[in-house]
Design an enzyme around this catalytic site. Sequence first.
Site, mmCIF file in Angstrom:
data_model
loop_
_atom_site.group_PDB
_atom_site.id
_atom_site.type_symbol
_atom_site.label_atom_id
_atom_site.label_comp_id
_atom_site.label_asym_id
_atom_site.label_seq_id
_atom_site.Cartn_x
_atom_site.Cartn_y
_atom_site.Cartn_z
ATOM 1 N N GLN A 192 0.923 -1.375 0.143
ATOM 2 C CA GLN A 192 -0.202 0.147 -0.126
ATOM 3 C C GLN A 192 0.650 1.364 -0.052
ATOM 4 O O GLN A 192 1.578 1.399 0.763
ATOM 5 C CB GLN A 192 -1.376 0.473 1.384
ATOM 6 C CG GLN A 192 -2.105 -0.733 1.548
ATOM 7 C CD GLN A 192 -1.321 -2.467 1.981
ATOM 8 O OE1 GLN A 192 -0.264 -2.795 2.414
ATOM 9 N NE2 GLN A 192 -2.200 -2.870 2.548
ATOM 10 N N GLN A 232 0.080 -0.265 -5.946
ATOM 11 C CA GLN A 232 -0.929 -0.488 -4.854
ATOM 12 C C GLN A 232 -2.010 0.465 -4.174
ATOM 13 O O GLN A 232 -1.461 1.579 -3.588
ATOM 14 C CB GLN A 232 -1.146 -1.602 -4.022
ATOM 15 C CG GLN A 232 -2.532 -1.866 -2.810
ATOM 16 C CD GLN A 232 -1.765 -3.245 -2.494
ATOM 17 O OE1 GLN A 232 -1.041 -4.335 -2.608
ATOM 18 N NE2 GLN A 232 -2.690 -4.036 -1.107
ATOM 19 N N ASP A 233 -3.136 1.067 -3.885
ATOM 20 C CA ASP A 233 -3.937 1.845 -3.048
ATOM 21 C C ASP A 233 -3.632 3.422 -3.871
ATOM 22 O O ASP A 233 -3.559 4.306 -3.150
ATOM 23 C CB ASP A 233 -3.452 1.480 -1.962
ATOM 24 C CG ASP A 233 -4.546 0.730 -1.472
ATOM 25 O OD1 ASP A 233 -5.383 -0.335 -2.149
ATOM 26 O OD2 ASP A 233 -4.221 0.641 -0.096
ATOM 27 N N ASP A 258 -6.048 -2.797 -5.740
ATOM 28 C CA ASP A 258 -7.196 -1.842 -5.065
ATOM 29 C C ASP A 258 -7.232 -0.477 -5.431
ATOM 30 O O ASP A 258 -6.870 0.279 -4.365
ATOM 31 C CB ASP A 258 -7.606 -2.317 -3.541
ATOM 32 C CG ASP A 258 -7.868 -3.478 -3.398
ATOM 33 O OD1 ASP A 258 -8.627 -3.824 -4.354
ATOM 34 O OD2 ASP A 258 -7.243 -3.444 -2.465
ATOM 35 N N ARG A 276 -13.548 -5.169 -6.172
ATOM 36 C CA ARG A 276 -13.880 -6.144 -4.617
ATOM 37 C C ARG A 276 -14.365 -5.943 -3.326
ATOM 38 O O ARG A 276 -13.905 -4.246 -3.473
ATOM 39 C CB ARG A 276 -12.822 -7.338 -4.824
ATOM 40 C CG ARG A 276 -11.207 -6.801 -4.043
ATOM 41 C CD ARG A 276 -10.358 -6.947 -4.089
ATOM 42 N NE ARG A 276 -9.332 -6.299 -3.453
ATOM 43 C CZ ARG A 276 -7.997 -6.931 -2.337
ATOM 44 N NH1 ARG A 276 -8.533 -8.507 -2.254
ATOM 45 N NH2 ARG A 276 -7.058 -6.415 -2.098
#
Length: 561
Positions: free
Chosen positions: A354, A376-377, A398, A466
């Site tokens: 993250q 990520q993120d 994500d 998700r």
Amino acid sequence: MASSSSSSLFLVLFFSFLISISSAADLPLNASLPPETICNSTPHPSYCLSVLPHKNANVYEFGRFSVQHSLLQSQNLMVSLNQYLQSYGSALSQTAIQALEDCKSLASLNIDFISNTLKTVNSSGDVVLPNKNADDLQTLLSAIMTNHQTCSDGLQSVTNVHEELLVPLSNCTSMYSVSLALFTKGWVPKDHKNANGTPNHLRFRRGRLSLKMSSKASEIYDWVISRPGRRLLQAAGDEEVVVKDIVVVSQDGSGNFTTINDAINAAPNNSVASDGYFLVYITAGVYEEYVSIPSNKQYLLLIGDGINQTIITGNRNVVDGSTTFDSATLAVVAEGFVAVNITIRNTAGPIKMQAVAVRNGADLSVFYSCSFEAYQDTLYAHSLRQFYRECDIYGTVDFIFGNAAVVLQNCNLYPRQPLKGQSNPITAQGRTDPNQNTGTSIQNCTITAAADLASSNFTVKTYLGRPWKEYSRTVYLQNFMDSLIDPTGWLEWNGDFALSTLYYAEYDNRGPGSDTSNRVTWPGYHVINAADAANFTVSNFLLGDNWLPQTGVPYTGDLDV
């Protein structure tokens, strides 16, 4: 004796039956009801009953009491956090200290949000509020829950800290949910739609705003756009953006400041919309700084020289000890924030997990013609009401996440190559409560593979999203989806978690990845019609006609026709 017992049993069963009927239907708002009936209409009946006064009252009286009690719980949590840091701070890891500091920052915001809510509900009477007012307060109460969940999530990842604070954290979680439920039932109109009734179909050329400013600010503006190689926004269209003052950030020392943070610190405190924007023009260059825009720096307008020209960059990440919340290169919580023509990066890379480029917890905020680059993120659309127009968003796992009420319109979404063995869910929406007015709406965007993913030497599955939290809500409206989207469309978080409570929907998308014939068959997944899709447009979902025109940023209020 037997007859008396039977009669008592009958009365108990009959009373329970009446409660179940009342909780299943709309509560009579001004009727005096027992707390059992009121509490059965909330997500936490037992906790609600333990807190509310044991007397009959209407929804409004119980609602005011619950908001007042939420304020007390927030203040108690702040005391507990301070005491914990004072008692154990010297023995804690830097990550644990940062998680606690994140909680303090979020708890402080919650105290302000609840105080503002309490003032309104105490003065509004026992009546349903107009759409705009109801949306303002429902947004604050939704954000309070999001702030608290962020705190709780951060502490759960830190050894022993979460257990020590479990009671005050749990009390706040339940109390905030009860307050939101009672406010929604009492003050929010049942048909909660666009307050103006008419969608706004503004369309302007990319990167052009009309600025209205004083002669002094205009002189500075004319100077910066006349410099060789400078291309700033030029007047076009009918909407004027009122600018109260302007400063220039330039690394060569020719402006007012050489760093972005110094310019932000110079901005006035506690501005209101009618004051106009404090414009920070950031000349081309790579700015290696972590930019933070606190809540008292409202109505800032940051304008750069363009995507890949004005670049803000950092590399904080979870692997190296940051919290996800604190890893952002740019973090903003000030109301009315607008950014135009800027690239924001987190260069930590996929191996660092993250690592956020932008964390946005600013109400009524806009990013226009900006680029967000990370893995990520990437984009943490954390809370409150947000709008993104003609932006480029790059990431892996994500890479658009959070629990704001957010619309991304006419943007480019670029899934990148993740670590081998990882998949790319584009969104991870974090709605935790059925009464939160939050969700991610993606409209008329283009989803294609970034160059590294397009040329990857291993297979990567890419999904639309998700469910990060139980009531995750994401909709895709009228987008182009390239063939990289997996035919199933959506990915489980963990087994059957949230598959019945989430709300995922698609409407009128196009491209090879948009075929819904092989999509997931979860109870919460839907292929929707135009009437349902209209609920997630700028005019309805964000009530954007009330606040976007003053930004001058183009938007489409309704569905494209």
